[in-house]
Each structure stands twice: as C-alpha cells, then as structure tokens.
Design an enzyme around this catalytic site. Structure first.
Site, PDB file in Angstrom:
ATOM      1  N   ASP A  89      -1.809 -10.340   1.819  1.00 49.74           N
ATOM      2  CA  ASP A  89      -1.509 -11.355   0.812  1.00 49.74           C
ATOM      3  C   ASP A  89      -2.791 -11.742   0.069  1.00 49.74           C
ATOM      4  O   ASP A  89      -3.893 -11.687   0.616  1.00 49.74           O
ATOM      5  CB  ASP A  89      -0.911 -12.595   1.475  1.00 49.74           C
ATOM      6  CG  ASP A  89       0.466 -12.325   2.071  1.00 49.74           C
ATOM      7  OD1 ASP A  89       1.154 -11.412   1.567  1.00 49.74           O
ATOM      8  OD2 ASP A  89       0.835 -13.007   3.037  1.00 49.74           O
ATOM      9  N   HIS A 127      -1.484  -4.758  -1.494  1.00 51.42           N
ATOM     10  CA  HIS A 127      -0.726  -6.007  -1.574  1.00 51.42           C
ATOM     11  C   HIS A 127       0.590  -5.938  -0.795  1.00 51.42           C
ATOM     12  O   HIS A 127       1.232  -6.972  -0.548  1.00 51.42           O
ATOM     13  CB  HIS A 127      -0.425  -6.339  -3.042  1.00 51.42           C
ATOM     14  CG  HIS A 127      -0.490  -7.804  -3.349  1.00 51.42           C
ATOM     15  ND1 HIS A 127      -0.199  -8.777  -2.416  1.00 51.42           N
ATOM     16  CD2 HIS A 127      -0.798  -8.473  -4.492  1.00 51.42           C
ATOM     17  CE1 HIS A 127      -0.336  -9.972  -2.962  1.00 51.42           C
ATOM     18  NE2 HIS A 127      -0.700  -9.819  -4.225  1.00 51.42           N
TER      19      HIS A 127
END
Length: 419
Positions: free
Chosen positions: A395, A391
């Site tokens: 995204d 992450h």
C-alpha cells in the site's frame, strides 16, 4: 580420423532450451581440450561450454541469438581415433551448419597491451558500412568523446572493441588521415544491433515486469551529512585494516533495520498462485551495470552482516557480475533490490521492480545545497531516494512509511546500531 559431436548440455533446473550467445571458435579452427567454444544463456546466467576433446572444428550448430534445445547438436569436431559419432547407415550425413566465416569470432584472447610500436602504427579504418562490434557502454564513451568507432582497433573476440582499446586510442596521437570526421560532417550510416543474450533477457524481464506489476514510485529527500561524516571517520580509522566503505552498506543496514517493521516489503509475490511470501532473511539484489547490460547479483543474509562484511560481499558479487563470472546462485534469490547510478544518479528516477520482488530502492546523486534548519540557511549534503513498489502487494502509505524509516535511520546514524 573420427567425429566428435558436442550436444547442448543439460544445465539443470529443468531447463529445456537455452540461447546461443556467442561463438569463440569458427569452422577450421584447431581447438584444445577444455577450451571454451561458446557461451549460452539460461533464464538466470551465462554458461561457458568447453570442449572435452582436442581437434578441428567441422561445423557449428547454430547462430548467436538462436534458441537451441537441450540435446541438440552444438558443434562437430574432427578428432584422432573413432570419435563418439557414427552416422546411421543409408542415411545422408547432416549438412554442416557453419557460421559465415566473416561473422565468426576469433578464439577468446586477452586484450593486447599497447606498446610503443603499436601506438605508432597507422590506423586502418573500417569502411563506413562496416559496423564495429562494441558494448553499449563503450559506444557511449566513444560518443561522449567524439570518437567514431570504425577508426578504433578492436582486440576482443571477432574484433570487438573493448574499453582498453578505446583507452589506447584516446591516449595516442592521431594522424589527420586516421581521425574521425568533424562533428558537423553529414552522416548517412545506420546500425542494426541484434537483441540477443543478456540484452534479450533484460528486455524480456523489463517488459514482463512493466506488464504485470502495478508500479508506483515514491521519492524522498534525505540529509546525508551525518552519515557521510560517519563514513569518512570510519574509513580514516579502519580503512587500512578493514577496507573502505561506500554509502551502499549503510543503505543496506538502514533497509535491514526498517524492514523489521515492514515485513510486507521484504517479500516476493507469485501472481499465478496468488501467494505472497514474506522473508525473514534479507537478500539484497545489487543492480549492477556491466558492458553487456544490467545484472542483479545478490548480497545474501544482509541482516547478519556487519558494514564491512556487507561492503566486501557487495564488491565481490558486483565484480563477478561485471566480469560475467557470477554463478546462477549469485544471481538469484533476492528479496528486495537496491539500485544506484552513482555519480550519474540524477535528481529523480523511477526504477522497475525486480519481479517477483515487490520493492526496489533507488539511490540518486548526492549534492551539497543550501537548506533551512531552525530558521538558518546552511549547506548540507542531500540525496534523494527514488523507490518503486508493487501496488498489488504494498500500500502507498506503507511504502511511504518504510522510506521515511530509512530516512530517519540515515539522518540519525547512531540508530542504525541500536538493538
């Protein structure tokens, strides 16, 4: 007679130390030139160390699991002639550091094929406290089959129990004297398994990945009825001449096509330098389970391969990894990883990102189940993709869109081949 000392070789890539994984000789053995005496492990691969001379083993320089510096003494051999080692004058000769005889493995040998005489031979069980050597895969098979491994003859190094040994034990009739205790018998035994070699590297990499990567997972359901029909048709038409196709090369093709629109997912992240490298080439790591643990051989330039080319290469590198013959080059350089548990795939999984990559695509079990299409209940072949991402780099929206793109390609397989 002289003494020849083999030192831990410089394996390259700036490696200063390696882990001693396994001995294939013991003190007192007579060995031949080019005979493999030990396995050592770098950060990337297991390497066999052969002897450049023939002679008698005088001393072993370490124990399995020990990390040894490049250039340190690995093994000492008595040879004809003067040898290559002369003790310094007025200095005490080094004490031989020998592995305990009972723990030293026998020289590597092929597993014997069971014969009628071997099958009829009575089983001499180990003592209850005598812990048999076996890989986790062999132990799981034995547990599932209700077999206590101390009753199984091991034909591998140091009496290690191989899959073939378990097959031979299962296939032959057991006398009541040689059977394991019943499933309800009380047990008080325990077992300690050293975390060394590949298992240590796996543990370190998994711990490092979970500590450093901001993992998140995304699961999507896919209707694979059409792609399965295409696969079966291609196998029926071309299987004899080109080889049988599994689902994996179709998944690879879908990933390659989808990544054209999501270059941030075919990437590696150097978090120390704070640099993301987006790769044009798609080098797919194929997570492969072997007897000794998990390895990730690499399908290179998947973007340039046909279904059959990629299928053949997947099979080749996976087999090389399972047989511990994969080279360092075959185990490094992946830009994204594909992992599948096959028939054991379950419904959902949360795979660990193979750092420094930023994405891993996980394949779950394919099942037939009723689904609603245009208001009608029909039976379709369904499968989940359980994928994880870093992450810090990827995204959530991009990850979801990427997997949705893979889904669309697999559900409309003609789109896989439209340029």
């Amino acid at each position: 007679m002289g003494t020849h000392v083999i030192k831990m070789p410089d394996i390259g890539e700036g490696i200063a130390q390696v882990e001693l994984v396994e001995w294939f000789v013991k003190v007192g053995d007579i060995i031949n030139e080019d005979q493999v005496v030990a396995d050592v492990m770098t950060d990337k691969a297991t390497v066999e160390i052969p002897s450049p001379v023939s002679g008698k083993v005088l001393a072993l320089g370490g124990q399995p699991g020990e990390v040894m510096a490049v250039g340190s003494e690995l093994i000492r051999i008595e040879v004809e002639g003067s040898g290559n080692h002369v003790d310094a004058p007025q200095a005490k000769a080094p004490e031989p550091v020998a592995a305990a005889p009972q723990a030293a493995p026998e020289p590597r040998r092929e597993a014997p094929q069971p014969s009628a005489q071997h099958t009829a031979a009575p089983i001499a069980p180990r003592e209850a406290h005598d812990k048999p050597l076996a890989s986790p895969a062999v132990r799981k098979r034995a547990l599932d089959a209700g077999i206590e491994l101390r009753y199984v003859h091991g034909s591998g190094p140091a009496g290690r129990i191989l899959h073939e040994d378990l097959d031979a034990f299962i296939s032959k009739p057991q006398s009541s004297a040689g059977q394991a205790p019943g499933g309800y018998a009380r047990r008080s035994d325990s077992e300690q398994v050293p975390v060394i070699g590949l298992r240590r590297k796996i543990a370190q990499r998994m711990q490092d990945a979970k500590r450093r990567v901001a993992h998140f997972s995304y699961v999507e359901e896919i209707d694979v009825t059409a792609i399965e029909a295409l696969r079966q048709q291609l196998n029926s038409r071309h299987g004899e001449s080109r080889g049988k196709l599994t689902l994996l090369p179709f998944l690879v093709r879908a990933m390659v096509v989808a990544l054209r629109d999501f270059p941030q997912i075919n990437a590696t992240y150097d978090d120390e330098a704070q640099v993301i490298t987006r790769h044009g080439a798609v080098h797919v790591g194929i997570a492969t389970q072997g007897d000794n643990g998990l390895m990730v051989p690499v399908l290179r330039h998947a973007e340039a391969g046909s279904l059959w080319t990629n299928a053949s290469e997947i099979a080749r590198v996976a087999q090389a990894a399972r047989s511990n013959k994969a080279t360092r080059e075959e185990l490094t350089g992946s830009t994204i990883t594909l992992t599948s548990l096959g028939a054991l795939g379950g419904i959902v999984s949360t795979p660990v990102v193979n750092t420094p990559e930023v994405a891993i695509v996980g394949v779950n079990r394919m099942v037939e189940r009723p689904v609603v299409i245009d208001g009608q209940i029909v039976v379709r072949k369904m499968m989940n993709l359980s994928s994880s991402f870093d992450h810090r780099v990827v995204d959530g929206m991009d990850a979801a869109l990427f997997i949705q793109a893979v889904r669309g390609l697999l559900e409309q397989p003609a789109c896989l081949f439209v340029e």
